[in-house]
Design an enzyme around this catalytic site. Structure first.
Site, PDB file in Angstrom:
ATOM      1  N   CYS A 174       0.849  -1.178  -0.063  1.00  0.00           N
ATOM      2  CA  CYS A 174      -0.132  -0.043  -0.079  1.00  0.00           C
ATOM      3  C   CYS A 174       0.945   1.333  -0.187  1.00  0.00           C
ATOM      4  O   CYS A 174       0.424   2.265  -0.481  1.00  0.00           O
ATOM      5  CB  CYS A 174      -1.030   0.064   1.031  1.00  0.00           C
ATOM      6  SG  CYS A 174      -0.129  -0.151   2.741  1.00  0.00           S
ATOM      7  N   HIS A 216      -1.299   1.245   7.779  1.00  0.00           N
ATOM      8  CA  HIS A 216      -1.937   1.054   6.113  1.00  0.00           C
ATOM      9  C   HIS A 216      -1.810   2.532   5.678  1.00  0.00           C
ATOM     10  O   HIS A 216      -1.936   3.585   6.312  1.00  0.00           O
ATOM     11  CB  HIS A 216      -3.193   0.531   6.112  1.00  0.00           C
ATOM     12  CG  HIS A 216      -3.795   0.630   4.609  1.00  0.00           C
ATOM     13  ND1 HIS A 216      -3.408  -0.399   3.808  1.00  0.00           N
ATOM     14  CD2 HIS A 216      -4.858   1.268   4.362  1.00  0.00           C
ATOM     15  CE1 HIS A 216      -4.255  -0.268   2.603  1.00  0.00           C
ATOM     16  NE2 HIS A 216      -5.068   0.881   2.724  1.00  0.00           N
TER      17      HIS A 216
END
Length: 991
Positions: A456, A855
């Site tokens: 990510c 994330h």
């Protein structure tokens, strides 16, 4: 028992008595019976089911069969065998001829009773071949629907394997083409017919989902049927039911294939288009109008105007008449609007429908339904456009004007815009641009990036760079054919993000090529470090390629000498300063700026200056108490002249500080954990982002210790803190060459050349030596939509204001006195930094509490250099003596600015594979709603700049602002789109 039952059903006993006796017969199934008795009962119940003269006898037969089959399973297995099933399907039963729907119902009931028995596998195998044979006989809707229902209930009977499945699908399409509507047109018969067709089309959808490879051949068979010019054959309108099961993602591929295929004759294309328009009458078909309009646009794109004229004149009245039927009205109106608005060379098509307009309008006025009113407003707008375009027919238009006089009339500008966008000649030759709204992507039209395993950090950065419009266009315009560089791979990735039909793209090749060698695969990494590494790689790679292309090497040079010469040239290009725009790399042009560091010895007043290039600025969090006193900072400790780990304190606050690192020297925004390789360069004149100039991080070891009344800092505050002067004293004294000793000094930083895209990294991660992890600073930061960057450009030696310090300045002066002496009399506006406006382009957000976990996702929007050009009323990053920190909250001002409110729209949220619409308000409030989600990397775009991409700089026509792709790259995308549509239909059909 069988004789009792047989006598009962044929007797004249009252019905209630019959029901009682039947119940007892069913209950007797639990008693032991001989094989002959069971067989007799099965045969009798079968005869009652298939030949019973009334519903009661058929119901009795089903009840008895189910009861005896349940309690005498082995005997039923022996009775309901392969021979019986094939005999029924091929020869029928008594008066029931072969192919009778009742026979298929009986077989389906028998299979349900044997579903848990081993013998059913033999029946499944027999039915696989029998199903294809039955389809070959072209059964009518009732029998075909029963067969499809049986196959849907027992998918084990469906053909297995690619070829059998493909043959079955094509045969089923051909069978549907021969369906005949029930005669008489009675509503109950029509409803039954529609339900039967729906059962058949649903089975085809299931087959396409199970065998995606069968989809395209099935559609080719469908087109062959509807494009047939055989006058003796008219394919059934039932084929329209298949359209709703074809994914809209296939429009681009199929329409391009059809309109450019030289084997498809104009007569066949005309016939196919006419029949598709006829499908608008099918009551339950969805997306028929979408395919019709797409095909009309595709034909216009390849200039098949003869087909368009013939079809429009032939079918325009039929389409208009479909407006009378509520179920098909929306689709018919969409097709009618497109046909009329695009047919602009003659009033012939419009005048064909003019006589029918008044009756339709009056009819819908009378019913007064809200849906009718909304429809009339759309129709009135269409009629006004056509009457405006074809004026001069008052005798035709006066009755229409009277009928629609109470409905809103569009403005003349809107009418002109609608007409200019709808003509055949305005259709782009690039079909994807015509059909972008129909793509298989999310409703945003953007493509996500698949997470390849904790990637990510890369996905968020790539999406931010892709949405940097000018940078993307420059990358796409490069001619890199035959080159296997990282820039070529980035171009490939950008092209797929722009043109793929996939909802999300897997950037495996680019990830492997761009991953820093010290990044452990499948583990979380720092997106800022990755971004810096990526830009540096692209920059150095272009420098090397320029060195290779400029080297004029003799042919006689041996391999070793050649390698040495190339290395020497590359080093010269790398070390040489950029004196002209033509020598700058793309990364320098887009992201490169220059920062001047001035250190003044407070003893001898001598100064040293150094200019360094940067591609991003790393902003430390200023202590809360320093927000009102950032005019001076004091560095009390440093490990050395080129140290990358410093401790910071301020004059206004005596709080403990923690070791931190800049984002420049080590490729990170904080000290990396032990064992993590740093950046390869730590020289004072390195072109990497400035090292020790950015070391201003306050101790945030305990992220939970925040003042209750602490005001939210803004990016403006952090930039002011970054540019504020620093006093170097104590253990961090400056070694003065003139004094030949350590001296107190003042360090000042100035931006002397601004980048096109300003990258700001918020230093959120601080190294905890006790736990050996990088903790996260969770402070919320206000993100200005518009900011002005102070740039103090290097002045000419002949300029009134010199680049050095004025002679009358005492370097012990600080604050306002120093600022005044730095300004020549009457030349304040010359000496002050120029304020360069920037607007926010993208924000990379980190969700989590440490850099080793969490994330990344990003917010972004399209911003070009021609966007905001007005003077900002709010956010000025000015000299430290005149900062705005004591004034009104900048974020509050910017939200109330009507000019910037318009810029808050059309933001996108990129979260790996998922892309959604969002707003700037969501970006601003993300941390207040989710405390662990904080802005980390910001991209700002300079406004009113000259560095934007020009369409004239690319070869060919720019589509939607982006340059045309190289043929090799476009072919690769087209090939991948076809492959995707074949292999991923299952997922698309569920959507």
């Amino acid at each position: 028992m069988d004789k009792i039952l047989e006598g009962l059903v044929s007797s004249s006993h009252p019905l209630p008595l019959k029901r009682v006796i039947v119940r007892r017969v069913v209950e007797s199934a639990e008693t032991p019976l001989s094989q002959a008795q069971c067989r007799a009962m099965f045969a009798l119940s079968t005869r009652l089911i298939l030949q019973g003269p009334d519903p009661f006898q058929r119901q009795v037969g089903r009840q008895v069969l189910e009861a005896y089959a349940r309690y005498h399973r082995a005997d039923f297995e022996a009775f309901f065998n392969r021979a019986l099933v094939l005999g029924l399907l091929r020869g029928g039963y008594g008066e029931r001829r072969r192919g009778d729907p009742a026979v298929l119902d009986y077989v389906r009931a028998g299979l349900r009773l044997l579903i848990s028995c081993p013998s059913v596998l033999e029946l499944f195998e027999a039915l696989r071949a029998e199903a294809l044979r039955l389809l070959g006989e072209r059964p009518g809707p009732p029998l075909c629907a029963r067969l499809c229902q049986l196959l849907a209930d027992f998918p084990q009977c469906l053909p297995r394997g690619r070829k059998p499945a493909l043959a079955f699908c094509q045969q089923l399409v051909r069978t549907m083409a021969h369906f005949q509507s029930p005669p008489g047109g009675r509503e109950p018969d029509l409803r039954l017919y529609v339900s039967q067709v729906a059962q058949v089309s649903s089975l085809l959808r299931a087959l396409w989902k199970a065998e995606p490879d069968a989809l395209l051949p099935s559609l080719q068979e469908l087109f062959a049927l509807i494009s047939s010019t055989d006058a003796s054959f008219e394919p059934s309108v039932a084929l329209a039911s298949l359209v709703q099961h074809i994914p809209l993602q296939m429009i681009t591929v199929l329409i391009r294939s059809l309109t450019t295929d030289p084997n498809v004759k104009d007569a066949s294309m005309t016939q196919a288009l006419c029949r598709m328009i006829d499908w608008l009458s099918w009551p339950l078909a969805q997306h028929v109008e979408t395919w019709v309009i797409a095909l009309l646009k595709g034909l216009a794109a390849v200039q098949k105007f003869t087909i368009l004229i013939d079809v429009t004149l032939l079918k325009i009245e039929l389409v208009f008449n479909r407006l009378w039927f509520p179920l098909v009205r929306p689709g018919a109106l969409a097709v009618l609007s497109h046909m009329l608005l695009s047919f602009q060379h003659s009033p012939e098509a419009f005048h064909l429908v003019v006589p029918h307009v008044v009756n339709l309008v009056n009819s819908f006025k009378r019913d007064g339904l809200p849906s009718s009113t909304a429809f009339l407003m759309q129709l009135a707008e269409l009629i006004h456009c056509m009457m405006y375009h074809y004026s001069g027919f008052p005798e035709l238009y006066e009755p229409i004007l009277e009928a629609i006089k109470d409905l809103p009339k569009p403005s003349e500008d809107k009418i002109k815009l609608t007409l200019s966008q709808s003509a055949w000649t305005s259709q782009s030759n690039s079909l994807p641009s015509c059909l972008s709204r129909l793509s298989g992507k999310s409703e945003t039209g953007k493509t996500g990036l698949i997470n390849l395993g904790n990637t990510c950090y890369m996905n968020s950065v790539i999406q931010a760079l892709f949405m940097a419009t000018d940078f993307r266009r420059h990358v796409l315009s490069l001619n890199l054919n035959g080159c296997n560089s990282l820039m070529r791979k980035l171009q490939h990735l950008f092209a797929f993000l722009a043109h793929t039909q996939r909802e999300a793209y897997a950037p495996r090749i680019f990830f492997e090529a761009s991953r820093p060698p010290w990044f452990t695969p499948r583990s979380q990494q720092d997106c800022s470090e990755y971004l810096r590494f990526l830009l540096d790689r692209l920059h150095e790679e272009e420098r090397t390629l320029k060195a290779l292309s400029s080297a004029k090497l003799p042919e006689s040079m041996n391999e070793e000498s050649l390698a040495q010469e190339v290395a020497h040239k590359a080093q010269l290009f790398t070390e040489a300063p950029c004196t002209g725009g033509e020598e700058r790399t793309l990364i320098e042009k887009m992201f490169g700026g220059k920062l001047k560091t001035i250190i003044c010895c407070l003893n001898c007043k001598s100064t040293s200056q150094k200019e360094e290039a940067f591609t991003d600025l790393s902003l430390a969090f200023c202590p809360p108490t320093s927000l009102e006193n950032v005019s001076l900072k004091t560095i009390t400790h440093c490990e050395g002249k080129d140290a990358c780990m410093v401790q910071v304190s301020t004059v206004a606050a005596e709080e403990p500080a923690l070791d931190n690192s800049s984002a420049g020297g080590d490729g990170s925004d904080a000290v990396m954990s032990e064992g993590t390789p740093g950046d390869v360069s730590s020289e004072p004149d390195s072109e990497n982002t400035i090292d020790c100039a950015l070391n201003k991080v306050k101790d945030h070891t305990d992220v939970s210790q925040k003042g209750v009344n602490e005001s939210t800092p803004s990016v403006t505050d952090l930039l002011n803190y970054f540019l504020a002067p620093e006093i170097l004293n104590g253990e961090n004294k400056y070694y003065c060459e003139t004094c030949a000793s350590l001296q107190n000094a003042e360090k000042t930083m100035q931006i002397v050349e601004e980048p096109e895209y300003l990258i700001l990294t918020l230093l959120r991660f601080s190294y905890d030596p006790k736990c050996h992890i990088r903790r996260k600073i969770l402070d919320s930061v206000s993100l200005p939509l518009v900011l002005e960057l102070p740039v103090k450009r290097t002045a000419s030696p002949l300029s009134t204001v010199s680049g050095g310090w004025p002679e009358d300045v005492e370097f012990s002066d600080i604050g306002e006195n120093l600022a005044k002496k730095l300004k020549p009399s009457g030349a304040d506006e010359v000496n002050c930094p120029q304020l360069v406006p920037y607007v926010l382009s993208s924000v990379v957000v980190h969700s989590g509490v440490s850099s080793e976990s969490g994330h990344y996702y990003s917010y972004a929007r399209n911003v070009t250099g021609s966007g905001l050009c007005h003077q900002s009323k709010t956010l000025s990053l000015i000299s430290p003596d005149n900062n705005l920190l004591a004034g009104e909250n900048p974020s509050a001002i910017i939200e109330n600015d009507p000019d910037t409110n318009a810029m808050s729209k059309e933001w996108f949220l990129f979260n790996d594979s998922r892309v959604t619409f969002t707003s700037f308000q969501s970006v601003q409030k993300i941390t207040s709603r989710f405390p662990k989600d904080t802005a980390y990397v910001l991209l700002y775009k300079k406004q009113c700049s000259t560095g934007g991409f020009s369409a004239n700089s690319a070869n060919g026509l720019c589509v939607n602002g982006d340059p045309p792709l190289q043929k090799e790259l476009m072919d690769a995308i087209t090939k991948d789109n076809k492959l995707y549509l074949q292999m991923n239909f299952a997922a698309a059909s569920e959507n």
